[in-house]
Design a protein around this motif. Sequence first.
Motif, PDB file in Angstrom:
ATOM      1  N   ILE A 195       0.326  -1.158  -0.109  1.00  0.00           N
ATOM      2  CA  ILE A 195      -0.177  -0.192  -0.137  1.00  0.00           C
ATOM      3  C   ILE A 195       0.714   1.097  -0.174  1.00  0.00           C
ATOM      4  N   PHE A 196       2.250   1.280   0.577  1.00  0.00           N
ATOM      5  CA  PHE A 196       2.466   2.456   1.111  1.00  0.00           C
ATOM      6  C   PHE A 196       4.245   2.850   0.158  1.00  0.00           C
ATOM      7  N   LEU A 197       4.766   1.139   0.381  1.00  0.00           N
ATOM      8  CA  LEU A 197       5.675   1.618  -0.466  1.00  0.00           C
ATOM      9  C   LEU A 197       5.816   1.966  -1.886  1.00  0.00           C
ATOM     10  N   ALA A 198       4.900   1.056  -2.148  1.00  0.00           N
ATOM     11  CA  ALA A 198       4.869   0.831  -3.799  1.00  0.00           C
ATOM     12  C   ALA A 198       5.230   2.015  -4.131  1.00  0.00           C
ATOM     13  N   ASN A 199       4.398   3.160  -3.850  1.00  0.00           N
ATOM     14  CA  ASN A 199       4.610   4.161  -4.435  1.00  0.00           C
ATOM     15  C   ASN A 199       3.897   5.155  -3.625  1.00  0.00           C
ATOM     16  N   PRO A 200       5.312   5.541  -2.798  1.00  0.00           N
ATOM     17  CA  PRO A 200       4.568   6.235  -1.157  1.00  0.00           C
ATOM     18  C   PRO A 200       4.560   7.738  -1.838  1.00  0.00           C
ATOM     19  N   ILE A 201       3.195   7.749  -0.412  1.00  0.00           N
ATOM     20  CA  ILE A 201       2.452   9.066  -0.982  1.00  0.00           C
ATOM     21  C   ILE A 201       2.999   9.758   0.547  1.00  0.00           C
ATOM     22  N   GLY A 202       2.610  11.406   0.112  1.00  0.00           N
ATOM     23  CA  GLY A 202       2.769  12.419   1.159  1.00  0.00           C
ATOM     24  C   GLY A 202       4.064  13.145   1.157  1.00  0.00           C
ATOM     25  N   GLY A 203       4.579  13.938   2.066  1.00  0.00           N
ATOM     26  CA  GLY A 203       5.592  14.505   2.215  1.00  0.00           C
ATOM     27  C   GLY A 203       6.491  13.572   2.442  1.00  0.00           C
ATOM     28  N   PHE A 204       8.001  14.038   2.948  1.00  0.00           N
ATOM     29  CA  PHE A 204       9.665  13.528   2.686  1.00  0.00           C
ATOM     30  C   PHE A 204       8.909  13.455   3.788  1.00  0.00           C
ATOM     31  N   PRO A 205       8.455  13.824   5.647  1.00  0.00           N
ATOM     32  CA  PRO A 205       8.444  13.071   6.746  1.00  0.00           C
ATOM     33  C   PRO A 205       6.719  12.169   6.583  1.00  0.00           C
ATOM     34  N   TRP A 206       6.328  12.119   6.170  1.00  0.00           N
ATOM     35  CA  TRP A 206       5.503  10.944   5.437  1.00  0.00           C
ATOM     36  C   TRP A 206       5.975   9.685   5.008  1.00  0.00           C
ATOM     37  N   PHE A 228       8.658   4.455   5.794  1.00  0.00           N
ATOM     38  CA  PHE A 228       9.365   3.615   4.485  1.00  0.00           C
ATOM     39  C   PHE A 228      10.068   2.871   5.937  1.00  0.00           C
ATOM     40  N   ILE A 229      10.143   3.377   6.996  1.00  0.00           N
ATOM     41  CA  ILE A 229      10.883   2.599   8.504  1.00  0.00           C
ATOM     42  C   ILE A 229       9.878   1.416   9.221  1.00  0.00           C
ATOM     43  N   ILE A 230       8.126   1.757   9.219  1.00  0.00           N
ATOM     44  CA  ILE A 230       7.515   1.152   9.358  1.00  0.00           C
ATOM     45  C   ILE A 230       7.356  -0.223   8.994  1.00  0.00           C
ATOM     46  N   GLY A 231       7.743   0.032   7.353  1.00  0.00           N
ATOM     47  CA  GLY A 231       7.454  -1.552   6.579  1.00  0.00           C
ATOM     48  C   GLY A 231       8.763  -2.048   6.798  1.00  0.00           C
ATOM     49  N   VAL A 232       9.625  -1.719   6.952  1.00  0.00           N
ATOM     50  CA  VAL A 232      11.128  -2.265   6.696  1.00  0.00           C
ATOM     51  C   VAL A 232      10.985  -2.843   8.952  1.00  0.00           C
ATOM     52  N   PHE A 233      10.630  -1.807   9.074  1.00  0.00           N
ATOM     53  CA  PHE A 233      10.758  -2.664  10.678  1.00  0.00           C
ATOM     54  C   PHE A 233       9.580  -3.893  11.126  1.00  0.00           C
ATOM     55  N   LEU A 234       8.763  -3.773  10.897  1.00  0.00           N
ATOM     56  CA  LEU A 234       7.775  -4.972  10.820  1.00  0.00           C
ATOM     57  C   LEU A 234       8.187  -6.278   9.810  1.00  0.00           C
ATOM     58  N   GLN A 235       8.689  -6.025   8.803  1.00  0.00           N
ATOM     59  CA  GLN A 235       9.533  -6.902   7.677  1.00  0.00           C
ATOM     60  C   GLN A 235      10.636  -7.641   8.755  1.00  0.00           C
ATOM     61  N   VAL A 236      11.493  -6.687   8.719  1.00  0.00           N
ATOM     62  CA  VAL A 236      12.435  -6.737   9.670  1.00  0.00           C
ATOM     63  C   VAL A 236      12.179  -8.288  11.232  1.00  0.00           C
TER      64      VAL A 236
END
Length: 498
Positions: A381-392, A397-405
């Motif tokens: 949902i969020f990493l295939a096509n990141p939405i929002g500005g730089f902070p979002w 990205f951080i949440i996706g990597v954290f969950l994967q690891v």
Amino acid sequence: MDNRRKKKLTFFTIGLMFLLSGIEYAVILPTIWRYLQTLDAPPYFLGLALSAFSLSGLLSGPLFGHWSDRTGTTKKIILFANLFEIAGNFMYFMGVSKWLLLSSRLVAGIGTGAGSSIFGFLTRSTSPEDRATVFAAVMACRQAGLLIGPAFNIFLRLCDFQLGPFLVNKYTSPGLFMCLLWILLQLVVIFMYWDLPPLERVKSKETSASNNRGEESEQEIVEEGNDEEKPLIGSQELAGSYGSVVISPPAENHSCSVSRASLSHVSPHLSHESPEPHESSSPFKNFSISREFLREEVVVLLAAQFITLFNQTALETMVTPMTQRYFGYGELENSVMYCLCGVEVIAGFLFVRWLSRRVAERAVLAIGLTICNISGVWCLIFLANPIGGFPWQLTEFIIGVFLQVLGLPFVAVAQVSLFSKVTAEKTQGFSQGVRRSVGGLATILGPLWAGGLTENMYVMMGVMMALLALLTLMLAFSYERLVAPTTEEHEEDSETCG
């Protein structure tokens, strides 16, 4: 030296081996692309060099495992396999041409095949209830190597001198450094590693010793009584463990008493039987590959090995281009990110080590797959096509990597521990080699899949999510079968005796 100290030193040596394998990966991976460029290698050589290491390990794993099952030893196999690591890393250091560099990774990868023998050894020398914690500790050692490996690059990148005909610089020094470390490990293996007897044999000897003490105490009691009592309690089958005297049971309960005795000793042999003839026969007698690996529970665990490693290596391949595109990360930022991921993974393995003592492995596997599914949906949902500005985008990205690891330690420890229980213990080295070969195939295909689809993230992550969903369904339908067969047999025996 007593057996307990030998066991501690042997397990320490095994942990050191996995630590070095992690360090090698972390030291060589950041510099190999630039190294190939200095040798005028085309871009596709990077994929070939990385795949060559996995390919040779994929092929050598079952061979080394078969060797250890045949001989019942692992020390000679480890010493032999480490020679390939030493030779391969020295070839990497030489760096005469791109083809020598490719060959160096192919040769070094052969040495990783000893891992199947080691997992087979750990299976035979640990009890089923302790196996998951031991595997978690060993895997954590490799992750620790991945974590501290980049720190060695800090001083290796400063190397710039001549060593005979060879130039030592920031590209060749990792090969020389790892060559020296593997040579030191050879010495450690020689002096601190022992081929410990299988746990089954140790318990069998303890049972035999306790029964002998029991027989002696019975004879003393019988001598004190009258002669008419001798036939009643003199039978060897009725001797209790740890010197106790068992009163003769009724005939119909005799088989149950023997079954309970065997259960209490966790040994397939009766106390008066010797394991010697069993050990002398070939472990591959009456062995069938189809009967061993084409069972439902084994297929599910091999699928878990393949799919999780495929997804992991695909995401690792995708992360660096993604951070460069969206966040402008360079080598320093990516190194910090990998270090933080390494800390999370080690913490995860330590938690799983604690959890596996309280929860069944199949439940740990289910927890890990649940986390991986949540991570897959989030990334789609969020990493295939990141939405929002730089902070979002950075937060997503951080949440996706954290969950994967986070999900990796649960799945990794649970599937390897369960696999060691649902496959035959006599041929465990070969079976672990097959399992690692399946993982090696995943580490080859994962980067190739992600590397070709960095511009089409929905397709790449969609297929990864579909594979996870398939694995989850397989686990759901086969959940009841993911238990150790010996446990089921013991339970059936106890129910019959009840």
